[in-house]
Motif scaffolding. Structure first.
Motif, PDB file in Angstrom:
ATOM      1  N   GLN A   1      22.475 -37.197   9.272  1.00 11.39           N
ATOM      2  CA  GLN A   1      21.718 -38.435   9.118  1.00 11.39           C
ATOM      3  C   GLN A   1      21.973 -39.174   7.819  1.00 11.39           C
ATOM      4  O   GLN A   1      21.661 -40.353   7.713  1.00 11.39           O
ATOM      5  CB  GLN A   1      20.218 -38.135   9.240  1.00 11.39           C
ATOM      6  N   HIS A   2      22.512 -38.500   6.798  1.00  9.36           N
ATOM      7  CA  HIS A   2      22.625 -39.115   5.475  1.00  9.36           C
ATOM      8  C   HIS A   2      24.101 -39.261   5.115  1.00  9.36           C
ATOM      9  O   HIS A   2      24.746 -38.306   4.680  1.00  9.36           O
ATOM     10  CB  HIS A   2      21.884 -38.274   4.446  1.00  9.36           C
ATOM     11  N   VAL A   3      24.620 -40.474   5.333  1.00  4.64           N
ATOM     12  CA  VAL A   3      26.058 -40.712   5.276  1.00  4.64           C
ATOM     13  C   VAL A   3      26.364 -41.927   4.411  1.00  4.64           C
ATOM     14  O   VAL A   3      25.687 -42.952   4.497  1.00  4.64           O
ATOM     15  CB  VAL A   3      26.611 -40.936   6.705  1.00  4.64           C
ATOM     16  N   ILE A   4      27.393 -41.806   3.561  1.00  4.85           N
ATOM     17  CA  ILE A   4      27.982 -42.954   2.867  1.00  4.85           C
ATOM     18  C   ILE A   4      29.422 -43.084   3.326  1.00  4.85           C
ATOM     19  O   ILE A   4      30.211 -42.142   3.199  1.00  4.85           O
ATOM     20  CB  ILE A   4      27.918 -42.781   1.336  1.00  4.85           C
TER      21      ILE A   4
ATOM     22  N   ALA B   1      37.884 -40.147  -1.395  1.00  7.68           N
ATOM     23  CA  ALA B   1      36.699 -40.824  -0.849  1.00  7.68           C
ATOM     24  C   ALA B   1      35.485 -40.594  -1.744  1.00  7.68           C
ATOM     25  O   ALA B   1      34.696 -41.516  -2.000  1.00  7.68           O
ATOM     26  CB  ALA B   1      36.417 -40.326   0.571  1.00  7.68           C
ATOM     27  N   LEU B   2      35.330 -39.368  -2.230  1.00  6.01           N
ATOM     28  CA  LEU B   2      34.218 -39.047  -3.117  1.00  6.01           C
ATOM     29  C   LEU B   2      34.269 -39.899  -4.386  1.00  6.01           C
ATOM     30  O   LEU B   2      33.263 -40.493  -4.798  1.00  6.01           O
ATOM     31  CB  LEU B   2      34.250 -37.565  -3.475  1.00  6.01           C
ATOM     32  N   GLU B   3      35.424 -39.976  -5.016  1.00  8.44           N
ATOM     33  CA  GLU B   3      35.539 -40.717  -6.268  1.00  8.44           C
ATOM     34  C   GLU B   3      35.370 -42.219  -6.060  1.00  8.44           C
ATOM     35  O   GLU B   3      34.854 -42.921  -6.922  1.00  8.44           O
ATOM     36  CB  GLU B   3      36.885 -40.406  -6.930  1.00  8.44           C
TER      37      GLU B   3
ATOM     38  N   GLY C   1      20.985 -46.721  -6.854  1.00 10.22           N
ATOM     39  CA  GLY C   1      21.202 -45.287  -6.789  1.00 10.22           C
ATOM     40  C   GLY C   1      21.928 -44.861  -5.528  1.00 10.22           C
ATOM     41  O   GLY C   1      22.238 -45.666  -4.643  1.00 10.22           O
ATOM     42  N   LEU C   2      22.166 -43.568  -5.439  1.00 10.44           N
ATOM     43  CA  LEU C   2      22.925 -42.978  -4.333  1.00 10.44           C
ATOM     44  C   LEU C   2      22.351 -43.343  -2.974  1.00 10.44           C
ATOM     45  O   LEU C   2      23.064 -43.778  -2.068  1.00 10.44           O
ATOM     46  CB  LEU C   2      22.938 -41.460  -4.519  1.00 10.44           C
TER      47      LEU C   2
ATOM     48  N   GLN D   1      31.611 -42.670  -5.890  1.00 12.53           N
ATOM     49  CA  GLN D   1      31.015 -42.500  -7.216  1.00 12.53           C
ATOM     50  C   GLN D   1      31.297 -43.708  -8.111  1.00 12.53           C
ATOM     51  O   GLN D   1      30.424 -44.162  -8.858  1.00 12.53           O
ATOM     52  CB  GLN D   1      31.533 -41.213  -7.867  1.00 12.53           C
ATOM     53  N   TYR D   2      32.501 -44.238  -8.024  1.00  9.74           N
ATOM     54  CA  TYR D   2      32.861 -45.418  -8.819  1.00  9.74           C
ATOM     55  C   TYR D   2      32.031 -46.631  -8.390  1.00  9.74           C
ATOM     56  O   TYR D   2      31.522 -47.385  -9.228  1.00  9.74           O
ATOM     57  CB  TYR D   2      34.349 -45.721  -8.651  1.00  9.74           C
ATOM     58  N   PHE D   3      31.857 -46.821  -7.085  1.00 10.30           N
ATOM     59  CA  PHE D   3      31.106 -47.970  -6.565  1.00 10.30           C
ATOM     60  C   PHE D   3      29.653 -47.907  -7.044  1.00 10.30           C
ATOM     61  O   PHE D   3      29.076 -48.908  -7.466  1.00 10.30           O
ATOM     62  CB  PHE D   3      31.154 -47.979  -5.039  1.00 10.30           C
TER      63      PHE D   3
END
Length: 779
Positions: free
Chosen positions: A296-299, A344-346, A179-180, A349-351
């Protein structure tokens, strides 16, 4: 210094609706304080629970293995929940760490209880552990997992091509789709990748070159649907020397009418970006530094699509190969920050949707330059049921850190050192923690072996110290007052294990040993100053060196988490209850539930002389407790979670422990102590932790009845005692360092063992259990 791309911050959380809270999006709202420490345990984080009745029984090595096997493999592998402990949200257990401490028994831990600050405060579960005749560290690795379902366990080693198996993306994230939140950077990863975790004072990469360096000139923010919610030009604070138009597309004419400052942009982003949102970007650390923001919550997509040796792909390359889209084209004047943010968002989401394995296999040649060659099929060996082998089969590595020993594990997974200091230092320096790690600390045991001649006396001393904690001296008693009379009198405070009459040439006294700590404390409060056949007796504690810190020990035990909602109850004979005319002072003492300090005992000269309490003339029926009677009496004070009656201490139960759902129930019962005495109940805040009930039973029975009672003296000289205390304080600090270095979600187990080759049950060990969370990292 290269100029950065336009700062692009992507909010990975969908717009919240009233009927769909953020938790349903898979993200738990996390309250943070300055510095970023998490203050709440996420809702679905792994945790452990043991019922109170089971805490009172020692666990065996086999039962510990039950817990380790289920925590690692879970129901998916056909493993059942342990019979004595429940693992909640087992899938979120990120690893297992077992520290085996040789030479420190449970009795030694409680002898130095106040010194062991980390062990007594960081673990919410503590249970007696019986010694094993086998090497515990080796047993953990070689113990076979019963009823293992191999068909339900993924075996990446058997199906993955060699080039994929050792790929940096696979070794970092595994093969399963997650999950995310699985890809959110941890605190350690934020620091390692130079993310701002404190207010930044140095700025590295900005949009326009000014007299003071690079400064922000434009920022864009899109939501999780790719819709732009913020795209602002920002006026630099200092005079611009170079607009870097070839990268930013910004000109002097564009910035001339702009009045928006960096402070204005920060305020807008804080409004648009919830604390629990996941922010997605490419090399996002540069953007956050430029914005002077901490999140604090980074991808970071540059860390998702990893290259070897820490190199990173450009966003433009990833968009072209993965998304089949051209961005940052040369025809345009500068980059479009909104376009970069959406890309970057897509990519993120793809990963997440495809999973690490599919991403690598689909783009292995285009991104990483590998071509898969056919591998000759290998014969499949018969599956091994050993715990370490199963973990390796499922792609999770085991490891041993300790002295050179006969451990049932491949030598490539063993790290041998000569001292505990080296072991702990090596463990903390690991770049990647194994899923199962066993750390064996032996320094204290080695020290005891050098004094082997004194070891039996050391253990006898520990047992004697415990008996002294549960004992009181009382007297003088009238002539002819028997041991039976004393036992009957003091039983109103709790179960009495033994009474020894101490006679002088003039008067009679007695030493009364209770089975529970609460009994001795209540005797001081209730019976001190009692008139017995015209003779006022005094009740006092033993006075010796080992008892000097007793009040502080009892205070600390009473304030333990497991005792927060627990109450000790004694059922009195009706005639005794009438004789115990509790004074107002004692009533206030019992009612003071908010105080964590044990009040000093005061004489109770107001108690009347009665034939009933003297014991000789009492013929009333013995009191007896049942779960039904206790629940009926005490449920009026609050909801009761459990009632624990003694196990075979006497033919009839006349004392119990009550655990309320919350502390208010306990406080209400204490406040009504005077009325409860009228109903033949005596109550006191619980002092004995649940697992200690079994320990006290073992320790207080360790001395034969026929032995003559002697005054407890410290066998060792002060130098030994000081050295012993110093070694245990150092051990506690090292255990704390190991615990703090564990990744979040790791199940931490600490085993205190007398000797792994001992089969004696007189000196049980102790097992500490806790699933580590981020807010425990900086205690």
């Amino acid at each position: 210094m290269k100029a950065s791309l336009s700062p692009s911050v992507t909010c990975g959380e969908k717009k919240r609706k009233n009927e769909a809270p953020a938790a349903d999006e898979g993200i738990k709202r996390l309250k943070t304080e300055e510095g970023g420490d998490l203050q709440e345990r996420p809702r679905h984080s792994a945790r452990l629970s043991v019922c109170l009745d089971r805490l009172q029984q020692p666990i065996t090595p086999a039962e510990l293995m039950e817990l380790l096997h289920f925590a690692a493999l879970g129901k998916a592998a056909g493993i059942k929940q342990p019979s004595w402990c429940r693992v909640h949200h087992q899938r979120n257990v990120s690893g297992i760490n077992v520290v085996v401490v040789e030479g420190v028994t449970q009795s030694l831990f409680y002898k130095h209880y106040l010194l062991m600050e980390h062990l007594r405060t960081s673990y919410t579960t503590r249970v007696t552990f019986t010694p094993s005749s086998n090497n515990v560290a080796s047993e953990i690795f070689r113990c076979e997992v019963p009823n293992m379902d191999f068909s339900s366990v993924s075996k990446p080693e058997e199906t993955l091509h060699t080039a994929v198996r050792h790929h940096p993306v696979i070794t970092t994230f595994g093969t399963k789709r997650r999950g995310l939140t699985a890809y959110v950077l941890s605190q350690q990863q934020l620091i390692k990748n130079r993310y701002p975790v404190k207010d930044p004072s140095i700025m590295f990469m900005f949009q326009c070159l000014t007299e003071k360096g690079y400064e922000l000139a434009r920022v864009s923010l899109v939501d999780s649907d790719g819709n732009c919610v913020l795209d602002d030009l920002v006026k630099p604070q200092n005079r611009v020397l170079n607009y870097l138009t070839q990268f930013s597309g910004i000109t002097a004419a564009m910035l001339r009418p702009v009045t928006t400052t960096l402070r204005d942009v920060q305020a807008k982003i804080r409004t648009l970006l919830p604390d629990n949102a996941v922010v997605v970007g490419h090399s996002l650390n540069n953007d956050l530094v430029a914005l002077k923001l901490i999140h604090q919550h980074v991808i970071d997509t540059s860390l998702l699509y990893r290259r070897e040796f820490g190199q990173k792909f450009k966003l433009k390359v990833l968009a072209e190969v993965v998304l089949k889209r051209q961005i940052q084209s040369e025809e345009r004047s500068g980059h479009n920050p909104t376009e970069d943010a959406v890309a970057a968002l897509e990519l993120a989401q793809y990963f997440i949707k495809a999973g690490p394995r599919q991403v690598v296999e689909l783009h292995l040649e285009e991104l990483w330059g590998y071509k898969l060659k056919e591998e000759s099929p290998k014969s499949t060996p018969a599956p091994s049921y050993r715990f370490a082998d199963i973990l390796q089969t499922t792609g999770r590595s085991p490891a041993y850190f300790g002295k050179r020993a006969d451990v049932a594990l491949d030598l490539s997974h063993q790290c041998w050192y000569s001292s505990d200091k080296e072991i702990v230092s090596s463990f903390r320096k690991q770049t990647k923690h194994p899923f199962l790690s066993v750390v064996q600390l032996s320094s204290f045991y080695n020290y005891l072996k050098r004094r082997s001649a004194n070891q039996p006396q050391l253990y006898n001393n520990m047992c004697a110290n415990l008996r002294e904690m549960c004992a009181v001296f009382a007297g003088p008693f009238p002539a002819g007052f028997s041991k039976r009379d004393v036992k009957r009198m003091f039983s109103c405070c709790g179960p009495v294990r033994r009474v020894q009459m101490l006679s002088t040439s003039v008067r009679n006294h007695a030493k009364v040993e209770f089975r529970m700590l609460e009994g001795a404390v209540l005797a001081l409060k209730v019976l001190n100053g009692l008139s017995v056949l015209g003779q006022t007796i005094k009740v006092q504690r033993p006075v010796n060196k080992s008892m000097l810190d007793l009040d502080l020990n009892l205070e600390t035990l009473m304030s333990e988490k497991l005792n927060t909602n627990r109450l000790y109850v004694v059922k009195l004979r009706h005639d005794v209850a009438q004789g115990l005319n509790i004074s107002a002072k004692l009533n206030r003492c019992l009612s003071d539930a908010n105080s964590s300090v044990l009040p000093p005992g005061r004489p109770m000269n107001g108690l009347p002389q009665t034939a009933q309490i003297n014991g000789k003339h009492s013929h009333s029926a013995k009191p007896e407790l049942s779960e039904e009677s206790v629940r009926e009496t005490f449920s009026m004070f609050g909801s009761i979670r459990s009632i624990s009656l003694p196990a075979k201490i006497a033919k009839r139960a006349f004392h119990a422990y009550i655990e309320f759902e919350d502390a208010e129930g306990k406080h209400a019962a204490l406040a009504s102590s005077g009325r409860l005495v009228e109903d033949s109940y005596l109550v006191w805040p619980s002092i004995t932790p649940p697992h200690l009930l079994s320990w006290i039973g073992l320790m207080t029975e360790s001395k034969p009845e026929q032995e003559e009672e002697e005054t407890v003296e410290d066998f060792f000289d002060g130098g030994f005692q000081d050295q012993e205390s110093s070694l245990l304080k150092k051990l506690d600090r090292r255990l704390s360092k190991v615990f703090r270095s564990l990744p979040d979600g790791t199940m931490s187990v600490v085993l205190l063992l007398e000797d792994t080759s001992s089969t004696s049950s007189d000196h049980p060990g102790l097992c500490f259990l806790e699933v580590k969370m981020e807010n425990q990292s900086r205690r």
